[in-house]
Design an enzyme around this catalytic site. Structure first.
Site, mmCIF file in Angstrom:
data_model
loop_
_atom_site.group_PDB
_atom_site.id
_atom_site.type_symbol
_atom_site.label_atom_id
_atom_site.label_comp_id
_atom_site.label_asym_id
_atom_site.label_seq_id
_atom_site.Cartn_x
_atom_site.Cartn_y
_atom_site.Cartn_z
ATOM 1 N N GLY A 1 20.575 -8.655 -42.034
ATOM 2 C CA GLY A 1 21.607 -7.848 -41.383
ATOM 3 C C GLY A 1 22.970 -8.505 -41.427
ATOM 4 N N SER A 2 23.956 -7.775 -40.918
ATOM 5 C CA SER A 2 25.345 -8.237 -41.020
ATOM 6 C C SER A 2 25.650 -9.378 -40.046
ATOM 7 C CB SER A 2 26.296 -7.055 -40.770
ATOM 8 O OG SER A 2 26.042 -6.481 -39.500
ATOM 9 N N THR A 3 24.950 -9.466 -38.925
ATOM 10 C CA THR A 3 25.190 -10.566 -37.976
ATOM 11 C C THR A 3 24.582 -11.854 -38.526
ATOM 12 O OG1 THR A 3 24.953 -8.868 -36.272
ATOM 13 C CG2 THR A 3 25.150 -11.137 -35.514
ATOM 14 N N ASP B 1 17.700 -14.131 -36.059
ATOM 15 C CA ASP B 1 17.685 -12.765 -36.594
ATOM 16 C C ASP B 1 18.567 -11.863 -35.732
ATOM 17 O OD1 ASP B 1 17.043 -10.580 -38.143
ATOM 18 O OD2 ASP B 1 14.885 -10.775 -37.913
ATOM 19 N N GLY B 2 18.891 -10.707 -36.243
ATOM 20 C CA GLY B 2 19.677 -9.721 -35.503
ATOM 21 C C GLY B 2 18.754 -8.720 -34.814
ATOM 22 N N ALA B 3 19.353 -7.726 -34.177
ATOM 23 C CA ALA B 3 18.564 -6.656 -33.543
ATOM 24 C C ALA B 3 19.423 -5.410 -33.438
ATOM 25 C CB ALA B 3 18.089 -7.085 -32.161
ATOM 26 N N GLY C 1 15.030 -3.146 -37.415
ATOM 27 C CA GLY C 1 14.604 -2.437 -38.616
ATOM 28 C C GLY C 1 15.576 -1.407 -39.148
ATOM 29 N N GLY D 1 17.936 -2.104 -40.841
ATOM 30 C CA GLY D 1 18.169 -2.580 -42.213
ATOM 31 C C GLY D 1 16.912 -2.503 -43.070
ATOM 32 N N GLU E 1 10.461 -9.451 -41.165
ATOM 33 C CA GLU E 1 11.124 -10.073 -40.006
ATOM 34 C C GLU E 1 10.107 -10.375 -38.911
ATOM 35 O OE1 GLU E 1 15.605 -8.149 -40.281
ATOM 36 O OE2 GLU E 1 14.070 -7.071 -39.176
HETATM 37 C C1 5RP Z 1 17.141 -5.348 -40.286
HETATM 38 C C2 5RP Z 1 17.323 -5.665 -38.845
HETATM 39 C C3 5RP Z 1 18.658 -6.202 -38.457
HETATM 40 O O1 5RP Z 1 18.461 -7.450 -37.877
HETATM 41 C C4 5RP Z 1 19.274 -5.257 -37.486
HETATM 42 O O2 5RP Z 1 19.368 -3.986 -38.116
HETATM 43 C C5 5RP Z 1 20.660 -5.721 -37.032
HETATM 44 O O3 5RP Z 1 21.558 -5.672 -38.094
HETATM 45 P P1 5RP Z 1 23.116 -5.930 -37.896
HETATM 46 O O4 5RP Z 1 23.256 -7.374 -37.513
HETATM 47 O O5 5RP Z 1 23.715 -5.600 -39.227
HETATM 48 O O6 5RP Z 1 23.583 -5.001 -36.805
HETATM 49 O O7 5RP Z 1 16.460 -5.510 -38.026
HETATM 50 O O8 5RP Z 1 15.892 -4.770 -40.518
#
Ligand code: 5RP
Length: 236
Positions: free
Chosen positions: A34-36, A89-91, A103, A105, A111
Site C-alpha cells: 500500500g501507499s503508507t 503494514d497498512g490498513a 485488502g 490493495g 499480508e
Molecule cells: C493492501 C492493504 C493495504 O495495506 C491497505 O489497503 C492500505 O493501503 P494504503 O496505505 O494505500 O491506504 O491492505 O491489500
C-alpha cells in the site's frame, strides 16, 4: 471538509517513520503493501544506507517486492525465515479494539500469512482510517476467492446479509486477478459489531481463500496526522 492530499501524505509518512523506529539491526521484517507502507520502505532504505542497518524483508505482494528492490532492501522468504521479528503494514479501517479491514490493495492473503507468522504486527495509517465499528462509512470487506467459487461465495455472503461486488480492474477489463491468481469480492456487511464471529462464518464457505478481516492481530497502530502521531496498543 475534505483533507488536502498533501496533509494525508504527510500523515501517512509520519505514521511510517514512527513504525520504522522499531526496526533493529539484524531484524527480519514483513513488508506490507500500500501507499503508507511505501513511506516505511523508503525510511528502511534510508536507514540501510545511513546506518549500515542489516535487515531483510519478506514482501507481502509484488508491489512490496518492487518497493524493496527500489529502496535497496534485501528480500527473503518465509521458508528461509519462518518467524519475522516485525511486520509493518497498512490498513483500510481500524476499530477501537485494533481489529482491521485490509485488502483494498488486493494483497490481503499474503499480508495475513506474513502477519500471522510474525512476532509483532505494527499497522500504519492516516487518521481517516479509525472507526468505532468496522464497516462504517460503507467500508466493505475484501474477500479473496477462487474464481471457480465466485458465484457460490456471492450467494453465501448474501445469505449472511452482505452485499457483494466483484472487484473490476483499472487498466484491465474484467475482474481484478490477485497475486495468487484469484478474484476479490468486496462485501458490504454494514456495521460489523462482532468481527470475530463474521470471520468465523466466512471461513466456513468453500472457495474463500482469505478475508480482509484481521481480528486480534495488530499489536500497535500508529495513526498519523499531518503534525503528530497517535499510538494505539491492543489490550491483551
Ligand atoms: C493492501 C492493504 C493495504 O495495506 C491497505 O489497503 C492500505 O493501503 P494504503 O496505505 O494505500 O491506504 O491492505 O491489500
Amino acid at each position: 471538509m475534505k483533507p488536502k492530499s498533501e496533509e494525508v501524505e504527510k500523515a501517512k509518512r509520519n505514521a511510517a517513520l514512527e513504525a520504522v523506529k522499531h526496526v533493529k539491526d539484524g531484524f527480519i521484517l514483513g513488508l506490507g503493501s500500500g501507499s503508507t507502507v511505501a513511506y516505511a520502505a523508503e525510511e528502511i532504505g534510508r536507514r540501510i544506507r545511513a546506518e549500515n542497518l542489516q535487515v531483510k524483508v519478506v514482501p507481502t505482494s509484488y508491489q512490496a517486492f518492487m518497493l524493496a528492490v527500489k529502496n535497496g532492501i534485501p528480500t527473503t522468504t518465509l521458508e528461509e525465515h519462518p518467524t519475522p521479528d516485525l511486520t509493518i503494514d497498512g490498513a483500510d479501517q481500524i476499530d477501537e479494539n485494533l481489529n482491521l479491514i485490509k485488502g483494498m490493495g488486493g494483497a490481503l492473503t499474503r499480508e495475513k500469512i506474513v502477519a500471522a507468522a510474525s512476532k509483532t504486527l505494527i499497522i500504519i495509517a492516516d487518521w481517516r482510517k479509525k472507526a468505532k465499528f468496522l464497516g462504517e462509512n460503507s467500508q466493505s470487506v475484501p474477500i479473496e476467492v477462487l474464481p471457480f467459487a465466485a458465484s457460490l461465495v456471492n450467494r453465501k455472503v448474501t445469505m449472511l446479509g452482505g452485499k457483494p461486488t466483484l472487484r473490476e480492474g483499472a487498466g484491465k477489463v474484467g475482474p481484478v486477478v490477485t497475486d495468487n491468481g484469484n478474484f476479490i469480492i468486496d462485501v458490504d456487511f454494514g456495521l460489523i459489531e462482532n468481527p470475530a464471529e463474521l470471520e468465523k462464518m466466512l471461513k466456513t464457505i468453500p472457495g474463500i481463500v482469505e478475508t480482509g478481516l484481521f481480528v486480534n492481530m495488530a499489536d500497535t497502530v500508529y495513526l498519523g496526522r499531518p503534525d503528530k502521531v497517535e499510538k494505539l496498543e491492543r489490550k491483551k
